[in-house]
Design an enzyme around this catalytic site. Structure first.
Site: not given
Length: 515
Positions: A230, A457, A485
């Protein structure tokens, strides 16, 4: 990045809390990759070559490792300001899992995202996420970036004031409501400056990426091997742009697009969460015990009405706290990071929709915000998230510009788009001006970099992974066709095997590989 992005990497931590709350745990997937012990990506005599004289003392320091449970812990000193490295320094907390197979082929630095999530804490779980071959052949090293957790944390409000800010529902339809929000965040910024000091102006991603290079050198690695989730992908890509010649085996999972402005990131996330929520509603309506009724559009409308209703009139809970619209949003959002958490959302929506009882949604919001039952907070992730994002690139605080952006966002994501808008109020009166600029990162000359994107996602939309892989001169995209995610360690054996082969053997997956 808007508020829902706060667990971008560390969403894994939040999801773990959700699953522990109401669901049985899962076992780590099996590794299917053979280990090549001849790979040399680690320590070499030239790990500190070409270092400027004023930084040499940082690059040549030795880490004093001490036992901390089954791992080893230490600190690495870095300058507060790389433009004036002799002025002041801070210590970064580091933690490593020593390679279980004997001599390591190198260190694998890991970052769970955020910004604001602890890499030190992440080591405890990441050793069960990566393939066994990676645990055997790498020293896995987590670190708390500057301003995060144990690395001179950004410190701002007391628990009560932080609780009030996290639960506040500001009325952005009026200038007075916008002013009230700006005042609240200005008070937070002033508290951050008073309690954190000079470091508050130097927690930007570029400074953190320069720290990564000091960490690489002190660990004895000529090239950086790195696993970032991320926000950790932005940190890793920024490093590659600054030090392309030092890039080793770098995995960027759940990619952010560095070329996008803060408003564009907010819009992308709003659409991402809208799509994830749509997939949840469709799944819920097709199962049993779903409190939603009618079509998928009807179900989305019922969730929208629930959150909007809580914003106008907060729901009662089993405690003395109420579920505001903002807290309802957090409670819903945290379950969308992993489709394994969808049953938890169903359980929370049942009492909220049928009994006006927001207790379970409040509990989920607390998991999202790292809030303990006693009202204390388990981390400074909110503070670090805000401080880093305000330096990296703030949205416009002009009311007309914010309303125009909000209109576009809510049109694209009508269910929860409101909560991805008006981000400009957060940094409008921040003590330090933004130093970042949205721009593509090419990292010309870098070794091959593996970028992973998940097709649905919510927090880092697939389009961002496609874009980053195209920007990076040596980027290669690996696609996971699924929900949730990030992908490595939470998706399937196809992803696990492809990433392990790259980390252990340097073998890139075939172009356009989809798992």
């Amino acid at each position: 990045m808007r508020r829902a992005a706060r667990r971008l990497p560390g969403a894994a931590v939040a999801v773990a809390g959700v699953l522990a709350l109401l669901l049985a745990g899962c076992t780590a997937p099996k590794n299917q990759t053979e280990v090549d012990n001849e790979v040399e990506v680690g320590a070499t005599p030239s790990a500190t070559s070409d270092v400027p004289a004023e930084l040499r003392e940082y690059y040549e320091q030795a880490i004093d490792w001490t036992a901390c449970g089954e791992f080893q812990c230490g600190t690495v000193r870095v300058p507060v300001d790389y433009a004036d490295p002799a002025a002041a320094s801070i210590d970064l907390a580091v933690k490593r899992s020593v390679a279980t197979g004997g001599d390591a082929i190198g260190s694998l630095l890991v970052n769970p995202g955020g910004p604001g999530a602890s890499g030190v804490d992440f080591v405890d779980s990441v050793v069960g996420v990566v393939g066994p071959g990676v645990v055997e052949q790498y020293d896995i090293v987590g670190f708390d970036p500057r301003g995060v957790a144990s690395s001179n944390p950004v410190t701002c409000l007391d628990d009560d004031a932080k609780d009030d800010l996290l639960s506040a529902d500001f009325d952005y339809s009026t200038d007075a409501g916008i002013a009230a929000a700006e005042d609240a965040y200005a008070a937070m910024g002033a508290a951050c400056a008073a309690n954190t000091g000079e470091l508050l102006g130097h927690v930007d991603t570029v400074s953190a990426a320069r720290d990564l290079d000091v960490l690489r050198a002190t660990l004895g690695d000529e090239a950086l091997s790195y696993l970032g989730y991320s926000y950790g992908t932005l940190l890793g890509a920024t490093y590659a742009g600054l030090f392309p010649e030092k890039v080793g085996r770098v995995v960027l999972d759940g990619a952010l697009d560095p070329s996008l402005s803060s408003d564009e990131l907010g819009l992308g996330q709003a659409v991402g969460f809208e799509n994830a929520l749509r997939a949840y509603v469709e799944d819920c309506l097709g199962g049993s015990g779903c409190p939603l009724t009618g079509t998928v559009e009807d179900g989305l409308g019922q969730i929208h009405d629930l959150v909007e209703g809580a914003r106008r009139s907060p729901l009662a809970t089993s405690s003395d706290r109420q579920l505001t619209g903002t807290l309802a949003f957090y409670g819903i959002a945290v379950t969308l990071y992993d489709n394994g958490s969808w049953p938890v959302l169903t359980q929370a929506l049942v009492p909220a929709l049928t009994e006006d009882d927001g207790s379970l949604l409040l509990r989920l919001a607390d998991i999202y915000n790292d809030r303990n039952d006693d009202g204390s907070f388990a981390s400074n992730s909110t503070e670090a998230f805000t401080a880093i994002n305000c330096l990296d690139g703030a949205s416009s605080a002009d009311p007309a510009a914010m309303r125009a952006s909000a209109a576009a966002t809510e049109a694209a994501a009508p269910t929860l788009g409101y909560y991805f808008s008006y981000g400009g109020v957060i940094c409008a009166d921040w003590p330090y001006a933004s130093t970042g600029t949205a721009a593509p990162i090419t990292a010309d000359g870098a070794a091959p970099i593996l970028v992973i994107g998940t097709t649905n996602d919510p927090a880092t939309p697939y389009l961002w992974a496609q874009s980053l892989a195209e920007q990076l001169s040596s980027g290669e995209l690996l696609t996971y066709e699924g929900e949730g995610h990030t992908a490595y360690g939470r998706s399937n054996d196809c992803i696990l095997g492809a990433v392990d082969a790259y980390l252990l053997e340097g073998t890139m997956p075939a172009p356009d590989t989809r798992c």
